[in-house]
Enzyme design. Sequence first.
Site, PDB file in Angstrom:
ATOM      1  N   ASP A 175       0.843  -1.204   0.000  1.00  0.00           N
ATOM      2  CA  ASP A 175       0.000   0.000   0.000  1.00  0.00           C
ATOM      3  C   ASP A 175       0.880   1.256   0.000  1.00  0.00           C
ATOM      4  OD1 ASP A 175      -1.955   1.906   0.395  1.00  0.00           O
ATOM      5  OD2 ASP A 175      -2.876   0.922   2.125  1.00  0.00           O
TER       6      ASP A 175
ATOM      7  N   HIS B  13     -10.499  -1.320  -6.746  1.00  0.00           N
ATOM      8  CA  HIS B  13     -10.071  -0.078  -6.087  1.00  0.00           C
ATOM      9  C   HIS B  13      -9.146   0.759  -6.976  1.00  0.00           C
ATOM     10  CE1 HIS B  13      -9.216   2.442  -2.582  1.00  0.00           C
ATOM     11  NE2 HIS B  13      -7.922   2.237  -2.727  1.00  0.00           N
TER      12      HIS B  13
HETATM   13  C1  HEM Z   1      -4.224   2.570  -4.266  1.00  0.00           C
HETATM   14  C2  HEM Z   1      -5.526   0.080  -0.317  1.00  0.00           C
HETATM   15  C3  HEM Z   1      -8.472   3.679   0.992  1.00  0.00           C
HETATM   16  C4  HEM Z   1      -6.887   6.298  -2.759  1.00  0.00           C
HETATM   17  C5  HEM Z   1      -4.329   1.584  -3.325  1.00  0.00           C
HETATM   18  C6  HEM Z   1      -3.637   0.321  -3.357  1.00  0.00           C
HETATM   19  C7  HEM Z   1      -3.986  -0.369  -2.247  1.00  0.00           C
HETATM   20  C8  HEM Z   1      -4.926   0.443  -1.509  1.00  0.00           C
HETATM   21  C9  HEM Z   1      -3.502  -1.745  -1.827  1.00  0.00           C
HETATM   22  C10 HEM Z   1      -2.670  -0.142  -4.460  1.00  0.00           C
HETATM   23  C11 HEM Z   1      -1.247   0.217  -4.172  1.00  0.00           C
HETATM   24  C12 HEM Z   1      -0.956   1.696  -4.149  1.00  0.00           C
HETATM   25  O1  HEM Z   1      -0.894   2.362  -5.187  1.00  0.00           O
HETATM   26  O2  HEM Z   1      -0.827   2.203  -3.043  1.00  0.00           O
HETATM   27  C13 HEM Z   1      -6.437   0.842   0.373  1.00  0.00           C
HETATM   28  C14 HEM Z   1      -7.077   0.430   1.602  1.00  0.00           C
HETATM   29  C15 HEM Z   1      -7.918   1.434   1.969  1.00  0.00           C
HETATM   30  C16 HEM Z   1      -7.788   2.483   0.962  1.00  0.00           C
HETATM   31  C17 HEM Z   1      -6.834  -0.894   2.317  1.00  0.00           C
HETATM   32  C18 HEM Z   1      -8.825   1.546   3.157  1.00  0.00           C
HETATM   33  C19 HEM Z   1      -8.741   0.784   4.226  1.00  0.00           C
HETATM   34  C20 HEM Z   1      -8.287   4.704   0.092  1.00  0.00           C
HETATM   35  C21 HEM Z   1      -8.936   5.990   0.174  1.00  0.00           C
HETATM   36  C22 HEM Z   1      -8.479   6.729  -0.879  1.00  0.00           C
HETATM   37  C23 HEM Z   1      -7.554   5.899  -1.626  1.00  0.00           C
HETATM   38  C24 HEM Z   1      -9.916   6.425   1.249  1.00  0.00           C
HETATM   39  C25 HEM Z   1      -8.803   8.155  -1.284  1.00  0.00           C
HETATM   40  C26 HEM Z   1      -9.977   8.672  -1.274  1.00  0.00           C
HETATM   41  C27 HEM Z   1      -6.024   5.520  -3.478  1.00  0.00           C
HETATM   42  C28 HEM Z   1      -5.324   5.976  -4.663  1.00  0.00           C
HETATM   43  C29 HEM Z   1      -4.569   4.888  -5.124  1.00  0.00           C
HETATM   44  C30 HEM Z   1      -4.823   3.801  -4.188  1.00  0.00           C
HETATM   45  C31 HEM Z   1      -5.372   7.368  -5.295  1.00  0.00           C
HETATM   46  C32 HEM Z   1      -3.661   4.863  -6.352  1.00  0.00           C
HETATM   47  C33 HEM Z   1      -4.509   4.485  -7.537  1.00  0.00           C
HETATM   48  C34 HEM Z   1      -3.711   4.398  -8.836  1.00  0.00           C
HETATM   49  O3  HEM Z   1      -3.204   3.305  -9.137  1.00  0.00           O
HETATM   50  O4  HEM Z   1      -3.603   5.421  -9.532  1.00  0.00           O
HETATM   51  N1  HEM Z   1      -5.117   1.648  -2.190  1.00  0.00           N
HETATM   52  N2  HEM Z   1      -6.891   2.080   0.014  1.00  0.00           N
HETATM   53  N3  HEM Z   1      -7.479   4.683  -1.012  1.00  0.00           N
HETATM   54  N4  HEM Z   1      -5.713   4.222  -3.230  1.00  0.00           N
HETATM   55 FE1  HEM Z   1      -6.360   3.112  -1.653  1.00  0.00          FE
END
Ligand code: HEM
Length: 402
Positions: free
Chosen positions: A217, A312
């Site tokens: 993450d 996601h």
């Molecule tokens: C990408 C997990 C909540 C925004 C990701 C990734 C994971 C992840 C595993 C892929 C790896 C990375 O690029 O970091 C989670 C989990 C969440 C959560 C477990 C809640 C428990 C959120 C929230 C937001 C968010 C609340 C914003 C409103 C993003 C963005 C990406 C992302 C912008 C990159 C997307 C891309 O590939 O361009 N998240 N996330 N996430 N997450 Fe989350």
Amino acid sequence: GLLTGLGAAGIAGASGLAAGGLIERDTSAQGDLARELSRGRSAPEEGRPPALLTPTPSQVHVVAVDLRAERPDQVSQQARTVLRLWGEQARELHEHGLAEIVEGAPTQGLHPASLGITLGLGASLLERAGLAGRRPEPLADLPEFAADDLDPALCGGDLMLHVGAEDPLVVSAAVEHLLGLVREHAVVRWSLPGFQRSAATAADPSATPRNLMGQIDGTVNPHPDQAQFGPQVLAAHPDEAASWMDGGTYVVVRRIRMLLDDWFDLEPHQREQVVGRRLSDGAPLGGDREDALPDLAARGDDGEPVIAANAHIRLASPERTLGARMLRRGFSYDLGWSGGRREIGLLFTAWQADPRTGFTAVQRELDEGGDALNTYIRHEGSAVFAVPPVRENQPHPAHDLW
Ligand code: HEM
């Protein structure tokens, strides 16, 4: 990795110590990094919010307080006092550490552990202090989201104290010290301690950390070397009213509970589809490496998208969110059980130039697109704070408000 999206200054500072001969060299990379971090100081650099300068600390505690006063002039007075006390003490703590300034401190015998203190101001403070006219537009209240399950007791706050370090005792003692100083003026509204894996434990300390769902993450994040970092992460306020925030940043803090029993009931391949990335190495589905660009158009032999329509990373991708970007620094929290319920999840922090085009734009897509992750998480706490830049040897910029 550990340094992804963060200024190199924290590390550079720590290496400076190494060059000065204070650090015994270890042959292993993680030994070096862990030592540099635990022995390092995190003196803030001119003009930057400190939390963005240092590598993501392995321990953090975010505390939101409300000022006790109610009359606008008294709220103003208390805000000035608390900001002065915290500003001065933060400087002392960054420079000397707690043990040197408080006799009998619990941190005696410990290295500075890269202790870093970051202060934020909530919209409620400006409103209550009669300073609505100085409220910067990006400090807007967040809209309601369908996936919200917010508890008002875990939301908002007049002021934020964000304390990070490589050692849990250092964080705890600093929080205790700083809150003790302002006891007469402020009460804690909510607080949440969080953590990441420590550099000492990681086989590869430069690897992107995992959250408690087991996902890598933090892969896609703006990096300070990129031209876009400034415009996306640092606030620009040429206007007079909000000039106190010029060069600062806005942080959105969300307490997001994870329903881990349900999550781990899924087969690993189902968990991968929820996010759209592989569990083993964080590569986007259909890609071969963590840093490969996700191919959102790819379809499998069955004609279905390789990265699901409600995955996601598809919904959060710049394609969907018009390139909205923020610096995401996630920490895990684990508060054991409360009334038989597991209290475990993500202390999500996102730092950006403007939450309306950062966090809110992305969260809206995640909401409206029916993010597959929503089944396994609950947004329970929420707050937005204005984090002014630090100016060395000068009062905290928020003093320009009065
Ligand atoms: C990408 C997990 C909540 C925004 C990701 C990734 C994971 C992840 C595993 C892929 C790896 C990375 O690029 O970091 C989670 C989990 C969440 C959560 C477990 C809640 C428990 C959120 C929230 C937001 C968010 C609340 C914003 C409103 C993003 C963005 C990406 C992302 C912008 C990159 C997307 C891309 O590939 O361009 N998240 N996330 N996430 N997450 Fe989350």
